[in-house]
Design a protein around this motif. Sequence first.
Motif, short mmCIF file in Angstrom:
data_model
loop_
_atom_site.label_atom_id
_atom_site.label_comp_id
_atom_site.label_asym_id
_atom_site.label_seq_id
_atom_site.Cartn_x
_atom_site.Cartn_y
_atom_site.Cartn_z
N TYR A 182 -2.38 13.61 -65.50
CA TYR A 182 -2.97 14.92 -65.73
C TYR A 182 -2.94 15.21 -67.23
O TYR A 182 -1.98 14.86 -67.92
N ARG A 183 -3.97 15.87 -67.73
CA ARG A 183 -3.97 16.35 -69.11
C ARG A 183 -3.58 17.81 -69.06
O ARG A 183 -4.20 18.61 -68.38
N CYS A 184 -2.50 18.13 -69.78
CA CYS A 184 -2.01 19.50 -69.82
C CYS A 184 -2.75 20.29 -70.89
O CYS A 184 -3.28 19.72 -71.85
N TYR A 185 -2.77 21.59 -70.74
CA TYR A 185 -3.50 22.43 -71.69
C TYR A 185 -2.95 22.33 -73.11
O TYR A 185 -3.66 22.58 -74.07
N GLN A 186 -1.69 21.93 -73.29
CA GLN A 186 -1.12 21.77 -74.62
C GLN A 186 -1.54 20.46 -75.29
O GLN A 186 -1.17 20.20 -76.42
N GLY A 187 -2.27 19.60 -74.58
CA GLY A 187 -2.69 18.32 -75.14
C GLY A 187 -1.81 17.16 -74.75
O GLY A 187 -2.08 16.02 -75.10
N THR B 146 -1.19 25.55 -61.78
CA THR B 146 -0.86 25.07 -63.11
C THR B 146 -2.11 24.95 -63.95
O THR B 146 -3.23 25.05 -63.44
N ARG B 147 -1.92 24.69 -65.23
CA ARG B 147 -3.05 24.52 -66.14
C ARG B 147 -3.15 23.07 -66.59
O ARG B 147 -2.95 22.75 -67.75
N VAL B 148 -3.43 22.21 -65.64
CA VAL B 148 -3.58 20.78 -65.91
C VAL B 148 -4.86 20.29 -65.24
O VAL B 148 -5.36 20.91 -64.31
N HIS B 149 -5.38 19.18 -65.75
CA HIS B 149 -6.58 18.57 -65.18
C HIS B 149 -6.28 17.13 -64.81
O HIS B 149 -5.81 16.36 -65.64
N TYR C 180 0.16 14.68 -71.81
CA TYR C 180 -0.25 14.04 -70.56
C TYR C 180 0.96 14.00 -69.63
O TYR C 180 2.06 13.65 -70.04
#
Length: 79
Positions: free
Chosen positions: A9-14, A30-33, A16
């Motif tokens: 997942y890529r987290c919003y802070q940059g 959460t704020r991940v992709h 992984y």
Amino acid sequence: MSSTLLNVYRCYQGHYMLQRGPVIDTVRGTRVHWLGVLEPDVLDPTLRHRVEHELEARAFALLTAAQFYDPNRGRHQMH
């Protein structure tokens, strides 16, 4: 570390986030992709060892972008 695939997942802070388990394309609340899955064997042995220890202590491991995109890895395999 077993050869079990890791969710990436890529987290919003940059950063992984790596997580064991079945492929999950979303993590609720959460704020991940979700980017896909990664074979642990493609990680540098030292980094793989660190990830293993983090996964023993908690449900996920965090990598910086520099660690995740390590050009020395050469076998980067996302599925």
